[in-house]
Design a protein around this motif. Structure first.
Motif, PDB file in Angstrom:
ATOM      1  N   SER A  22       0.857  -1.181   0.000  1.00 55.50           N
ATOM      2  CA  SER A  22       0.000   0.000   0.000  1.00 55.50           C
ATOM      3  C   SER A  22       0.889   1.224   0.000  1.00 55.50           C
ATOM      4  O   SER A  22       1.992   1.190   0.575  1.00 55.50           O
ATOM      5  CB  SER A  22      -0.892   0.011   1.240  1.00 55.50           C
ATOM      6  N   GLY A  23       0.416   2.299  -0.588  1.00 57.37           N
ATOM      7  CA  GLY A  23       1.138   3.564  -0.500  1.00 57.37           C
ATOM      8  C   GLY A  23       1.327   3.988   0.946  1.00 57.37           C
ATOM      9  O   GLY A  23       2.266   4.713   1.284  1.00 57.37           O
ATOM     10  N   LEU A  24       0.438   3.518   1.829  1.00 53.27           N
ATOM     11  CA  LEU A  24       0.579   3.817   3.252  1.00 53.27           C
ATOM     12  C   LEU A  24       1.840   3.194   3.838  1.00 53.27           C
ATOM     13  O   LEU A  24       2.312   3.615   4.892  1.00 53.27           O
ATOM     14  CB  LEU A  24      -0.647   3.313   4.020  1.00 53.27           C
ATOM     15  N   GLY A  25       2.415   2.205   3.168  1.00 45.28           N
ATOM     16  CA  GLY A  25       3.646   1.578   3.622  1.00 45.28           C
ATOM     17  C   GLY A  25       4.893   2.338   3.216  1.00 45.28           C
ATOM     18  O   GLY A  25       5.998   1.958   3.580  1.00 45.28           O
ATOM     19  N   SER A  26       4.721   3.437   2.478  1.00 48.46           N
ATOM     20  CA  SER A  26       5.853   4.249   2.038  1.00 48.46           C
ATOM     21  C   SER A  26       6.224   5.262   3.121  1.00 48.46           C
ATOM     22  O   SER A  26       5.475   6.202   3.386  1.00 48.46           O
ATOM     23  CB  SER A  26       5.490   4.993   0.748  1.00 48.46           C
ATOM     24  N   VAL A  71      11.096 -10.218  -7.633  1.00 44.30           N
ATOM     25  CA  VAL A  71      10.280  -9.975  -6.444  1.00 44.30           C
ATOM     26  C   VAL A  71      10.008  -8.479  -6.345  1.00 44.30           C
ATOM     27  O   VAL A  71      10.949  -7.675  -6.288  1.00 44.30           O
ATOM     28  CB  VAL A  71      10.995 -10.445  -5.158  1.00 44.30           C
ATOM     29  N   ASN A  72       8.742  -8.102  -6.333  1.00 42.59           N
ATOM     30  CA  ASN A  72       8.362  -6.700  -6.249  1.00 42.59           C
ATOM     31  C   ASN A  72       7.153  -6.525  -5.349  1.00 42.59           C
ATOM     32  O   ASN A  72       6.440  -7.491  -5.054  1.00 42.59           O
ATOM     33  CB  ASN A  72       8.041  -6.148  -7.647  1.00 42.59           C
ATOM     34  N   ALA A  73       6.918  -5.298  -4.940  1.00 41.29           N
ATOM     35  CA  ALA A  73       5.735  -4.940  -4.162  1.00 41.29           C
ATOM     36  C   ALA A  73       4.831  -4.079  -5.036  1.00 41.29           C
ATOM     37  O   ALA A  73       5.306  -3.249  -5.806  1.00 41.29           O
ATOM     38  CB  ALA A  73       6.128  -4.184  -2.898  1.00 41.29           C
ATOM     39  N   ALA A  74       3.526  -4.281  -4.887  1.00 43.17           N
ATOM     40  CA  ALA A  74       2.543  -3.534  -5.670  1.00 43.17           C
ATOM     41  C   ALA A  74       1.624  -2.743  -4.746  1.00 43.17           C
ATOM     42  O   ALA A  74       1.174  -3.251  -3.719  1.00 43.17           O
ATOM     43  CB  ALA A  74       1.707  -4.495  -6.513  1.00 43.17           C
ATOM     44  N   ASP A  75       1.354  -1.511  -5.139  1.00 41.84           N
ATOM     45  CA  ASP A  75       0.354  -0.683  -4.465  1.00 41.84           C
ATOM     46  C   ASP A  75      -0.853  -0.608  -5.391  1.00 41.84           C
ATOM     47  O   ASP A  75      -0.812   0.082  -6.395  1.00 41.84           O
ATOM     48  CB  ASP A  75       0.908   0.710  -4.204  1.00 41.84           C
ATOM     49  N   PRO A  76      -1.932  -1.332  -5.069  1.00 42.52           N
ATOM     50  CA  PRO A  76      -3.100  -1.326  -5.955  1.00 42.52           C
ATOM     51  C   PRO A  76      -3.904  -0.041  -5.885  1.00 42.52           C
ATOM     52  O   PRO A  76      -4.781   0.191  -6.716  1.00 42.52           O
ATOM     53  CB  PRO A  76      -3.924  -2.507  -5.446  1.00 42.52           C
ATOM     54  N   GLY A  77      -3.614   0.806  -4.923  1.00 44.46           N
ATOM     55  CA  GLY A  77      -4.375   2.045  -4.761  1.00 44.46           C
ATOM     56  C   GLY A  77      -5.688   1.778  -4.041  1.00 44.46           C
ATOM     57  O   GLY A  77      -6.070   0.633  -3.806  1.00 44.46           O
ATOM     58  N   PRO A  78      -6.387   2.843  -3.696  1.00 44.92           N
ATOM     59  CA  PRO A  78      -7.656   2.682  -2.968  1.00 44.92           C
ATOM     60  C   PRO A  78      -8.741   2.120  -3.879  1.00 44.92           C
ATOM     61  O   PRO A  78      -9.017   2.668  -4.937  1.00 44.92           O
ATOM     62  CB  PRO A  78      -7.985   4.112  -2.511  1.00 44.92           C
ATOM     63  N   CYS A  79      -9.322   1.018  -3.474  1.00 44.20           N
ATOM     64  CA  CYS A  79     -10.358   0.351  -4.263  1.00 44.20           C
ATOM     65  C   CYS A  79     -11.588   0.132  -3.395  1.00 44.20           C
ATOM     66  O   CYS A  79     -11.484  -0.075  -2.189  1.00 44.20           O
ATOM     67  CB  CYS A  79      -9.859  -0.997  -4.788  1.00 44.20           C
ATOM     68  N   GLY A 115      11.524  -3.713  -6.318  1.00 43.53           N
ATOM     69  CA  GLY A 115      10.911  -2.397  -6.415  1.00 43.53           C
ATOM     70  C   GLY A 115       9.520  -2.356  -5.821  1.00 43.53           C
ATOM     71  O   GLY A 115       8.929  -3.374  -5.464  1.00 43.53           O
ATOM     72  N   PHE A 116       8.983  -1.142  -5.760  1.00 42.45           N
ATOM     73  CA  PHE A 116       7.660  -0.854  -5.218  1.00 42.45           C
ATOM     74  C   PHE A 116       6.956  -0.031  -6.289  1.00 42.45           C
ATOM     75  O   PHE A 116       7.447   1.030  -6.675  1.00 42.45           O
ATOM     76  CB  PHE A 116       7.832  -0.082  -3.912  1.00 42.45           C
ATOM     77  N   PHE A 117       5.821  -0.530  -6.797  1.00 40.11           N
ATOM     78  CA  PHE A 117       5.178   0.081  -7.956  1.00 40.11           C
ATOM     79  C   PHE A 117       3.678   0.246  -7.759  1.00 40.11           C
ATOM     80  O   PHE A 117       3.031  -0.583  -7.120  1.00 40.11           O
ATOM     81  CB  PHE A 117       5.400  -0.793  -9.203  1.00 40.11           C
ATOM     82  N   ASP A 118       3.146   1.311  -8.362  1.00 33.94           N
ATOM     83  CA  ASP A 118       1.700   1.448  -8.492  1.00 33.94           C
ATOM     84  C   ASP A 118       1.393   1.545  -9.976  1.00 33.94           C
ATOM     85  O   ASP A 118       2.280   1.318 -10.815  1.00 33.94           O
ATOM     86  CB  ASP A 118       1.157   2.634  -7.678  1.00 33.94           C
ATOM     87  N   GLU A 119       0.182   1.902 -10.323  1.00 35.11           N
ATOM     88  CA  GLU A 119      -0.205   1.928 -11.732  1.00 35.11           C
ATOM     89  C   GLU A 119       0.568   2.961 -12.551  1.00 35.11           C
ATOM     90  O   GLU A 119       0.605   2.884 -13.774  1.00 35.11           O
ATOM     91  CB  GLU A 119      -1.701   2.170 -11.864  1.00 35.11           C
ATOM     92  N   HIS A 120       1.205   3.924 -11.886  1.00 34.58           N
ATOM     93  CA  HIS A 120       1.938   4.968 -12.584  1.00 34.58           C
ATOM     94  C   HIS A 120       3.438   4.708 -12.666  1.00 34.58           C
ATOM     95  O   HIS A 120       4.151   5.411 -13.365  1.00 34.58           O
ATOM     96  CB  HIS A 120       1.698   6.322 -11.905  1.00 34.58           C
ATOM     97  N   GLY A 121       3.920   3.711 -11.923  1.00 34.52           N
ATOM     98  CA  GLY A 121       5.352   3.422 -11.930  1.00 34.52           C
ATOM     99  C   GLY A 121       5.888   3.269 -10.520  1.00 34.52           C
ATOM    100  O   GLY A 121       5.150   2.916  -9.596  1.00 34.52           O
ATOM    101  N   PRO A 122       7.190   3.550 -10.326  1.00 36.97           N
ATOM    102  CA  PRO A 122       7.803   3.357  -9.008  1.00 36.97           C
ATOM    103  C   PRO A 122       7.175   4.234  -7.931  1.00 36.97           C
ATOM    104  O   PRO A 122       6.809   5.387  -8.181  1.00 36.97           O
ATOM    105  CB  PRO A 122       9.269   3.758  -9.242  1.00 36.97           C
ATOM    106  N   VAL A 123       7.067   3.666  -6.739  1.00 38.43           N
ATOM    107  CA  VAL A 123       6.578   4.370  -5.552  1.00 38.43           C
ATOM    108  C   VAL A 123       7.785   4.556  -4.642  1.00 38.43           C
ATOM    109  O   VAL A 123       8.585   3.632  -4.481  1.00 38.43           O
ATOM    110  CB  VAL A 123       5.492   3.545  -4.823  1.00 38.43           C
ATOM    111  N   PRO A 124       7.951   5.740  -4.027  1.00 40.97           N
ATOM    112  CA  PRO A 124       9.106   5.922  -3.128  1.00 40.97           C
ATOM    113  C   PRO A 124       8.969   5.065  -1.877  1.00 40.97           C
ATOM    114  O   PRO A 124       7.860   4.856  -1.375  1.00 40.97           O
ATOM    115  CB  PRO A 124       9.062   7.410  -2.785  1.00 40.97           C
ATOM    116  N   TRP A 125      10.089   4.571  -1.408  1.00 41.05           N
ATOM    117  CA  TRP A 125      10.084   3.745  -0.202  1.00 41.05           C
ATOM    118  C   TRP A 125       9.769   4.602   0.995  1.00 41.05           C
ATOM    119  O   TRP A 125       9.249   4.250   1.958  1.00 41.05           O
ATOM    120  CB  TRP A 125      11.424   3.057   0.021  1.00 41.05           C
TER     121      TRP A 125
END
Length: 125
Positions: A22-26, A71-79, A115-125
């Protein structure tokens, strides 16, 4: 679970591990006063669990890079799901959120790992 699945993943010609974060993990986003997440109320269990998952993602990526397991992490965003009923107005579907997970699960062999990614690309750690 990941460790238990490694023997099966090792036999795959295109093994991928995608941790749903989740982006909340950044930490970067949570501490940036200009970021939406910095204004969210504290969640003493959920947020640290996602931050820990992000760290675990990096550790597995380091361990498995030589075995060509990405191995990567995904942020699906608020759904809009059963989990988010307390947040009315969400219009993104679970399928919308799953798109980044599917993209990471089907990366080519030269795709990113750790890496850590959402639908737009890399998410900052």
């Amino acid at each position: 679970m990941t460790t238990a699945m490694l023997p099966l993943l090792a036999r795959s010609p295109a093994a991928r591990i995608v941790n749903v974060s989740s982006g909340l993990g950044s930490i970067a986003r949570m501490t940036d006063p200009e970021d939406y997440f910095a204004t969210r109320p504290p969640l003493a269990a959920y947020v640290p669990s996602k931050t820990a998952l992000n760290s675990l993602t990096v550790q597995y990526a380091k361990e498995l890079r030589s075995r060509n397991i990405l191995v990567n992490a995904a942020d699906p965003g608020p759904c809009a799901t059963d989990l988010t009923t307390a947040f009315p107005g969400l219009t993104r579907t679970a399928a919308d959120g799953a798109a980044v997970v599917v993209r990471l699960a089907t990366l080519p062999d030269d795709g990113p790992t750790g890496g850590f990614f959402d639908e737009h690309g890399p998410v900052p750690w």
